[in-house]
Enzyme design. Structure first.
Site, PDB file in Angstrom:
ATOM      1  N   ARG A 180       0.830  -1.227   0.000  1.00 56.42           N
ATOM      2  CA  ARG A 180       0.000   0.000   0.000  1.00 56.42           C
ATOM      3  C   ARG A 180       0.853   1.260   0.000  1.00 56.42           C
ATOM      4  O   ARG A 180       0.601   2.199  -0.761  1.00 56.42           O
ATOM      5  CB  ARG A 180      -0.890   0.007   1.247  1.00 56.42           C
ATOM      6  CG  ARG A 180      -2.158  -0.807   1.133  1.00 56.42           C
ATOM      7  CD  ARG A 180      -2.930  -0.726   2.436  1.00 56.42           C
ATOM      8  NE  ARG A 180      -2.165  -1.375   3.486  1.00 56.42           N
ATOM      9  CZ  ARG A 180      -2.410  -2.602   3.935  1.00 56.42           C
ATOM     10  NH1 ARG A 180      -3.427  -3.291   3.478  1.00 56.42           N
ATOM     11  NH2 ARG A 180      -1.661  -3.133   4.866  1.00 56.42           N
ATOM     12  N   ILE A 181       1.873   1.298   0.872  1.00 56.01           N
ATOM     13  CA  ILE A 181       2.643   2.547   1.004  1.00 56.01           C
ATOM     14  C   ILE A 181       3.540   2.754  -0.226  1.00 56.01           C
ATOM     15  O   ILE A 181       3.626   3.859  -0.759  1.00 56.01           O
ATOM     16  CB  ILE A 181       3.454   2.558   2.319  1.00 56.01           C
ATOM     17  CG1 ILE A 181       2.478   2.479   3.510  1.00 56.01           C
ATOM     18  CG2 ILE A 181       4.312   3.813   2.426  1.00 56.01           C
ATOM     19  CD1 ILE A 181       3.137   2.278   4.870  1.00 56.01           C
ATOM     20  N   ARG A 222      11.290  -0.040   8.260  1.00 57.94           N
ATOM     21  CA  ARG A 222      11.860  -0.405   9.559  1.00 57.94           C
ATOM     22  C   ARG A 222      13.372  -0.321   9.452  1.00 57.94           C
ATOM     23  O   ARG A 222      13.964  -0.749   8.446  1.00 57.94           O
ATOM     24  CB  ARG A 222      11.451  -1.826   9.955  1.00 57.94           C
ATOM     25  CG  ARG A 222      10.039  -1.953  10.473  1.00 57.94           C
ATOM     26  CD  ARG A 222       9.842  -1.257  11.833  1.00 57.94           C
ATOM     27  NE  ARG A 222       8.509  -1.408  12.352  1.00 57.94           N
ATOM     28  CZ  ARG A 222       7.494  -0.550  12.169  1.00 57.94           C
ATOM     29  NH1 ARG A 222       7.678   0.553  11.460  1.00 57.94           N
ATOM     30  NH2 ARG A 222       6.308  -0.775  12.710  1.00 57.94           N
ATOM     31  N   GLU A 232      16.415   1.779  17.376  1.00 55.21           N
ATOM     32  CA  GLU A 232      15.706   2.965  17.885  1.00 55.21           C
ATOM     33  C   GLU A 232      15.599   2.904  19.402  1.00 55.21           C
ATOM     34  O   GLU A 232      15.350   1.824  19.939  1.00 55.21           O
ATOM     35  CB  GLU A 232      14.312   3.037  17.253  1.00 55.21           C
ATOM     36  CG  GLU A 232      14.382   3.325  15.778  1.00 55.21           C
ATOM     37  CD  GLU A 232      13.003   3.478  15.129  1.00 55.21           C
ATOM     38  OE1 GLU A 232      11.994   3.636  15.846  1.00 55.21           O
ATOM     39  OE2 GLU A 232      12.964   3.454  13.889  1.00 55.21           O
ATOM     40  N   HIS A 254      11.254   8.835  13.298  1.00 61.59           N
ATOM     41  CA  HIS A 254      10.118   7.904  13.142  1.00 61.59           C
ATOM     42  C   HIS A 254       8.764   8.643  13.183  1.00 61.59           C
ATOM     43  O   HIS A 254       7.954   8.443  14.093  1.00 61.59           O
ATOM     44  CB  HIS A 254      10.179   6.800  14.205  1.00 61.59           C
ATOM     45  CG  HIS A 254       9.461   5.551  13.767  1.00 61.59           C
ATOM     46  ND1 HIS A 254       9.833   4.291  14.127  1.00 61.59           N
ATOM     47  CD2 HIS A 254       8.354   5.379  12.982  1.00 61.59           C
ATOM     48  CE1 HIS A 254       9.016   3.400  13.607  1.00 61.59           C
ATOM     49  NE2 HIS A 254       8.101   4.041  12.906  1.00 61.59           N
TER      50      HIS A 254
HETATM   51  C1  GLV Z   1       4.867   2.734  12.321  1.00 62.27           C
HETATM   52  O1  GLV Z   1       6.027   2.613  12.207  1.00 62.27           O
HETATM   53  C2  GLV Z   1       3.898   1.760  11.916  1.00 62.27           C
HETATM   54  O2  GLV Z   1       4.253   0.621  11.615  1.00 62.27           O
HETATM   55  O3  GLV Z   1       2.719   2.106  11.902  1.00 62.27           O
END
Ligand code: GLV
Length: 324
Positions: A158-159, A240, A269, A287
């Site tokens: 999706r992204i 990630r 992180e 993030h």
């Molecule tokens: C943020 O990093 C998420 O996975 O929504």
């Protein structure tokens, strides 16, 4: 009924839980920072449900600390690599996430990194704020053009697709690498071509990472990959941190194997590999992918709704199904 909300979250999520169970059944962490491990294990003890965030590691030990009443973990995130699905399955605990609602915000942030790193926005702002800017200069902070370049997308979910849609406005050539091909209609609509990873590495001017973190994608980008990229290329990561071996990225930037990087996520992180902080050509954000008021409110609401559904014995709308 006891619901443990491990961090301060937007009210929209808290309201759903209070309406469903009453305030006295909700254990709310009022802190705006991640709990220590011991505090987390203590906090979730006896919970029927946990509303978690990406900063909580929920493994077998944590699930056992929660105890036998735990039925659902609702992660307020699309990624769920902080939760052991095997441990959850072994204990009959459902895991849910918040897909879809953060797609556009995260794609916007990927583009913030692309444009910011390409045009040296971080360096230039640091210079200005430090009082070092002495006026316009013909050779000052020359960045790289984005318009008309080749965008490589690693992970076309999706992204990745939302990032590709935006790239059309920049008249870019779009290549992608994903184990699963897009259907022909989507490929045509996005004018995107699926290629092998090596082809993506060799051809991308901007390479943007959008895959989930899995054993297969951990360290998918190391010095070997950077050596194959153009020296003028830029790497962007909003997925990630551990998908990229940060130490190697630092070497690649330092030695000019690639030109720039835009990062929103880090291998350990909240620590950032110290050398990266010294690299002017790394544009670094903390993030923030889904961090808009609207998106975070919706994520909290959805996470809470998943808890309500699971505890009512219904299949939660965003149940994570391993391998999907
Ligand atoms: C943020 O990093 C998420 O996975 O929504």
């Amino acid at each position: 009924m006891k619901i443990a909300v491990t961090r301060r979250i937007p009210e929209a999520g808290v309201e759903v839980l209070i309406n469903a169970y009453g305030r006295e059944h909700i254990r709310l962490c009022e802190e705006d920072s991640a709990m220590t491990r011991d505090a987390l294990l203590d906090f979730i003890a006896g919970a029927d449900a946990i509303l978690s965030t990406v900063t909580d590691t929920l493994d077998a030990e944590a699930m056992d600390a929660a105890g036998p009443d735990l039925k659902v973990i609702a992660n307020m995130a699309v990624g769920y690599d902080n939760i052991s699905l095997e441990a959850a399955a072994a204990r009959g605990i459902q895991v849910t996430n918040t897909p879809g609602v953060l797609t556009e915000a995260t794609a916007d942030l990927a583009w913030t990194l692309i444009l910011g790193a390409a045009r040296r926005a971080g360096e230039a702002e640091r210079c200005l704020r430090a009082g070092h800017w002495d006026g316009w200069g013909p050779l000052q902070f020359l960045g790289r053009s984005v318009y008309g370049q080749t965008l490589g997308i690693f992970g076309m979910g999706r992204i990745g697709r939302a990032v590709a849609r935006r790239a059309r406005g920049f008249d870019m050539t779009i290549l992608y690498h994903d184990a699963k091909p897009l259907d022909e209609e989507t490929e045509q609509h996005l004018a995107a071509r699926r290629v092998e990873k090596e082809v993506l590495l060799r051809n991308a001017d901007i390479l943007s990472i959008h895959c989930p973190l899995t054993p297969e994608t951990r360290h998918a980008f190391t010095i070997n990959e950077f050596r194959q990229m153009k020296r003028t290329a830029m790497l962007v990561n909003t997925s990630r941190g551990p998908v990229v071996k940060e130490e190697d990225l630092c070497v690649a930037l330092h030695e000019g194997l690639i030109d720039a990087a835009g990062l929103d996520v880090y291998e350990y992180e909240p620590c950032v590999y110290p050398g990266l902080l010294l690299e002017e050509r790394a544009f670094l954000l903390p993030h923030l992918g889904s961090a808009t008021v609207e998106t975070r409110g919706t994520m909290a609401h959805i996470a809470a709704e998943n808890i309500v559904a699971a505890l009512a014995g219904r299949v939660p709308p965003n149940k994570v199904v391993p391998g999907e």
